[in-house]
Design a protein around this motif. Structure first.
Motif, PDB file in Angstrom:
ATOM      1  N   MET A   1      39.606  52.074  61.778  1.00 36.25           N
ATOM      2  CA  MET A   1      39.161  50.695  61.618  1.00 36.25           C
ATOM      3  C   MET A   1      38.079  50.366  62.637  1.00 36.25           C
ATOM      4  O   MET A   1      38.240  50.633  63.827  1.00 36.25           O
ATOM      5  N   ILE A   2      36.981  49.796  62.167  1.00 35.36           N
ATOM      6  CA  ILE A   2      35.892  49.322  63.022  1.00 35.36           C
ATOM      7  C   ILE A   2      35.746  47.816  62.829  1.00 35.36           C
ATOM      8  O   ILE A   2      35.708  47.326  61.691  1.00 35.36           O
ATOM      9  N   LEU A   3      35.664  47.074  63.916  1.00 35.41           N
ATOM     10  CA  LEU A   3      35.258  45.670  63.900  1.00 35.41           C
ATOM     11  C   LEU A   3      33.976  45.588  64.705  1.00 35.41           C
ATOM     12  O   LEU A   3      33.956  45.915  65.883  1.00 35.41           O
ATOM     13  N   GLU A   4      32.890  45.188  64.053  1.00 36.61           N
ATOM     14  CA  GLU A   4      31.595  45.201  64.730  1.00 36.61           C
ATOM     15  C   GLU A   4      30.707  44.069  64.224  1.00 36.61           C
ATOM     16  O   GLU A   4      30.850  43.597  63.091  1.00 36.61           O
ATOM     17  N   PHE A   5      29.813  43.625  65.092  1.00 38.70           N
ATOM     18  CA  PHE A   5      28.808  42.651  64.683  1.00 38.70           C
ATOM     19  C   PHE A   5      27.911  43.248  63.605  1.00 38.70           C
ATOM     20  O   PHE A   5      27.659  44.458  63.584  1.00 38.70           O
ATOM     21  N   SER A   6      27.430  42.394  62.727  1.00 37.27           N
ATOM     22  CA  SER A   6      26.480  42.824  61.709  1.00 37.27           C
ATOM     23  C   SER A   6      25.409  41.755  61.560  1.00 37.27           C
ATOM     24  O   SER A   6      25.459  40.726  62.231  1.00 37.27           O
ATOM     25  N   ARG A   7      24.455  42.011  60.713  1.00 38.47           N
ATOM     26  CA  ARG A   7      23.323  41.091  60.571  1.00 38.47           C
ATOM     27  C   ARG A   7      23.494  40.256  59.302  1.00 38.47           C
ATOM     28  O   ARG A   7      23.476  40.803  58.188  1.00 38.47           O
ATOM     29  N   PRO A   8      23.656  38.941  59.442  1.00 39.98           N
ATOM     30  CA  PRO A   8      23.809  38.103  58.254  1.00 39.98           C
ATOM     31  C   PRO A   8      22.502  37.999  57.475  1.00 39.98           C
ATOM     32  O   PRO A   8      21.432  38.349  57.975  1.00 39.98           O
ATOM     33  N   LYS A   9      22.597  37.528  56.244  1.00 42.10           N
ATOM     34  CA  LYS A   9      21.421  37.377  55.397  1.00 42.10           C
ATOM     35  C   LYS A   9      20.466  36.331  55.962  1.00 42.10           C
ATOM     36  O   LYS A   9      20.866  35.470  56.755  1.00 42.10           O
ATOM     37  N   ASN A  10      19.211  36.409  55.535  1.00 38.30           N
ATOM     38  CA  ASN A  10      18.191  35.487  56.039  1.00 38.30           C
ATOM     39  C   ASN A  10      18.191  34.160  55.281  1.00 38.30           C
ATOM     40  O   ASN A  10      17.151  33.647  54.880  1.00 38.30           O
ATOM     41  N   ASN A  11      19.388  33.591  55.074  1.00 40.35           N
ATOM     42  CA  ASN A  11      19.483  32.230  54.558  1.00 40.35           C
ATOM     43  C   ASN A  11      19.595  31.281  55.738  1.00 40.35           C
ATOM     44  O   ASN A  11      19.526  31.706  56.899  1.00 40.35           O
ATOM     45  N   LEU A  12      19.760  29.995  55.484  1.00 38.08           N
ATOM     46  CA  LEU A  12      19.771  29.025  56.585  1.00 38.08           C
ATOM     47  C   LEU A  12      20.873  29.303  57.599  1.00 38.08           C
ATOM     48  O   LEU A  12      20.597  29.350  58.806  1.00 38.08           O
ATOM     49  N   PRO A  13      22.138  29.506  57.176  1.00 36.57           N
ATOM     50  CA  PRO A  13      23.165  29.827  58.176  1.00 36.57           C
ATOM     51  C   PRO A  13      22.835  31.096  58.958  1.00 36.57           C
ATOM     52  O   PRO A  13      23.047  31.161  60.170  1.00 36.57           O
ATOM     53  N   GLY A  14      22.300  32.098  58.260  1.00 35.80           N
ATOM     54  CA  GLY A  14      21.956  33.342  58.933  1.00 35.80           C
ATOM     55  C   GLY A  14      20.848  33.168  59.951  1.00 35.80           C
ATOM     56  O   GLY A  14      20.881  33.740  61.040  1.00 35.80           O
ATOM     57  N   LEU A  15      19.841  32.361  59.606  1.00 33.95           N
ATOM     58  CA  LEU A  15      18.737  32.112  60.532  1.00 33.95           C
ATOM     59  C   LEU A  15      19.189  31.303  61.740  1.00 33.95           C
ATOM     60  O   LEU A  15      18.740  31.552  62.871  1.00 33.95           O
ATOM     61  N   LEU A  16      20.096  30.332  61.518  1.00 34.32           N
ATOM     62  CA  LEU A  16      20.641  29.556  62.638  1.00 34.32           C
ATOM     63  C   LEU A  16      21.444  30.453  63.574  1.00 34.32           C
ATOM     64  O   LEU A  16      21.353  30.345  64.795  1.00 34.32           O
ATOM     65  N   TYR A  17      22.226  31.357  62.981  1.00 34.53           N
ATOM     66  CA  TYR A  17      22.997  32.297  63.786  1.00 34.53           C
ATOM     67  C   TYR A  17      22.065  33.199  64.598  1.00 34.53           C
ATOM     68  O   TYR A  17      22.300  33.442  65.789  1.00 34.53           O
ATOM     69  N   LYS A  18      21.004  33.691  63.952  1.00 35.73           N
ATOM     70  CA  LYS A  18      20.076  34.576  64.651  1.00 35.73           C
ATOM     71  C   LYS A  18      19.427  33.860  65.833  1.00 35.73           C
ATOM     72  O   LYS A  18      19.262  34.442  66.909  1.00 35.73           O
ATOM     73  N   PHE A  19      19.086  32.583  65.657  1.00 40.78           N
ATOM     74  CA  PHE A  19      18.514  31.810  66.756  1.00 40.78           C
ATOM     75  C   PHE A  19      19.527  31.682  67.902  1.00 40.78           C
ATOM     76  O   PHE A  19      19.193  31.878  69.078  1.00 40.78           O
ATOM     77  N   TYR A  20      20.774  31.383  67.559  1.00 45.57           N
ATOM     78  CA  TYR A  20      21.821  31.256  68.581  1.00 45.57           C
ATOM     79  C   TYR A  20      22.021  32.576  69.310  1.00 45.57           C
ATOM     80  O   TYR A  20      22.111  32.620  70.539  1.00 45.57           O
ATOM     81  N   PHE A  21      22.084  33.651  68.525  1.00 50.69           N
ATOM     82  CA  PHE A  21      22.382  34.969  69.072  1.00 50.69           C
ATOM     83  C   PHE A  21      21.252  35.483  69.955  1.00 50.69           C
ATOM     84  O   PHE A  21      21.498  36.154  70.968  1.00 50.69           O
TER      85      PHE A  21
END
Length: 237
Positions: A154-174
């Motif tokens: 089992m692996i639990l790891e960060f991944s890259r969300p899609k480039n929709n609005l929630p994903g872009l907001l997350y990328k800015f935060y991250f």
């Protein structure tokens, strides 16, 4: 059993970085994720329940959060390995305070040279550490080697969300907010910038599933969490 640590520049840098941030690591993880990391670990443990593993190895165990959470499965023994000694010391204190010192053993060791016999574990886990492997294929090969036939990985790891609005907001935060706050509380000013960069360089979900299959794993599944911020991978030997 003694752990042999393969020394190279990336490992030295990663070990030094995590030793630097060890004192603030748990606080920042929970604070910056608004305790979402705890929810993700609970989901990962729940996905392992049908396998009822008795002997578990937690690779890149850090301060032992997943190793402790895995006790919900009531295993006979859990081993945690990590290359950062300061992280392990904090983990040992948490384990003693939880009364789990007879159930969990923390060992300084390297994912690329796992200090256990082949076919030893019913389950192997890695939470938020596999992206730090110097050589991903070598690490997967080592894990495959120590896992029993029919065992679960089992692996639990960060991944890259899609480039929709929630994903872009997350990328800015991250990429912006998280490194800024991390610098305020951490001894290592670049650690949380490294976190963002290491996630960007890590294989995407489909590529990671392919990597697992190429290294002998079967029945590979992936479950994305929280708009794709993290992913749980499950595979069998």
């Amino acid at each position: 059993m003694t752990a042999t640590v393969i020394v190279n520049k990336k490992k030295e840098n990663v070990a030094a970085m995590f030793n630097d941030i060890a004192a603030s690591y748990d606080f920042l993880n929970h604070f910056l994720s608004v305790n979402t990391d705890k929810v993700w670990r609970k989901k990962a443990v729940k996905m392992l329940m049908p396998y009822s593993p008795r002997i578990i190895l937690d690779v890149a165990t850090g301060t032992g959060d997943l190793a402790i959470a895995l006790q919900k499965l009531n295993p006979d023994k859990t081993y945690g390995i990590d290359i950062a000694g300061e992280m392990l010391e904090i983990g040992r204190k948490k384990i003693r305070s939880s009364g789990l010192q007879n159930k969990i053993e923390m060992i300084k060791g390297d994912a690329l040279n796992i200090p256990f016999d082949p076919d030893f574990f019913d389950a192997v886990t890695v939470a938020f550490g596999i992206r730090n492997f110097e050589n991903l294929d070598q690490g997967l090969s080592q894990i495959f080697n120590v896992l029993k036939k029919g065992g679960v990985f089992m692996i639990l790891e960060f991944s890259r969300p899609k480039n929709n609005l929630p994903g872009l907001l997350y990328k800015f935060y991250f990429s912006r907010i998280l490194p800024f706050v991390g610098r305020l509380f951490s001894r290592n000013k670049g650690a949380y910038r490294y976190l963002f960069e290491s996630v960007q360089q890590f294989p995407g979900v489909d590529e990671m599933k392919k990597n697992l299959k190429n290294n002998g794993f079967r029945d590979v599944q992936a479950r994305t969490l929280s708009i794709g911020i993290a992913t749980i991978y499950i595979a069998s030997k």
